[in-house]
Design a protein around this motif. Structure first.
Motif: not given
Length: 155
Positions: A6-8, A52-63, A66-80
């Motif tokens: 994360w950065k910001g 493109i919109r990936g996962d959704e979260f209930s708050s910035m704290d939740a994001a 969880k966002a760095a380990a989310s399914p959509s982040a994992f998929i795009l990271h693997c493709l990259w």
């Protein structure tokens, strides 16, 4: 070997000496949710570097949790990661062709070997992609290319 940090409100992906933005989180006050927007860094989604919109979260704290380990982040990271490995492998093959070509069977063209290497990389599981990235990082890619080329060419 690889990581997402994360950065910001932005996520960045790292692998070896390569870094790139993965996406960002933006909250929609009207919906009361925060969304992970992932950057199409490889041009696979036809977004020309858009998001493109990936996962959704209930708050910035939740994001943030969880966002760095989310399914959509994992998929795009693997493709990259796979894209970086392909790009850097082809660059090494081009840069070191004069060193690699004498170790190959007679008559093998650079274009043919490039095609075979790309097909090989596209079939590798993500753990092997990470191993390959380490070989690029450790400047072991030329010897790796020679080994894989001999295997792919039946030598």
């Amino acid at each position: 070997m690889s990581s997402i940090t994360w950065k910001g409100n932005r996520l960045y992906q790292h692998m070896g000496k390569y870094d790139e933005e993965l996406g960002y989180v933006q909250c929609d006050e009207n919906l009361g949710k925060c969304f992970l927007w992932l950057k199409d860094t490889c041009g696979l989604l036809g977004l020309n570097g858009g998001h493109i919109r990936g996962d959704e979260f209930s708050s910035m704290d939740a994001a943030k949790q969880k966002a760095a380990a989310s399914p959509s982040a994992f998929i795009l990271h693997c493709l990259w990661m796979r894209n970086v490995v392909k790009r850097e492998t082809l660059r090494a093959l081009d840069d070191h062709w004069d060193e690699i070509s004498p170790n190959l069977p007679h008559g093998v063209s650079k274009d043919d070997l490039c095609d075979r290497i790309v097909r090989h990389i596209e079939q590798l599981p993500i753990e092997k992609i990470k191993d390959w990235a380490g070989k690029i990082r450790d400047n072991m890619i030329v010897s790796t290319l020679m080994e894989v080329a001999k295997k792919l060419l039946g030598g």
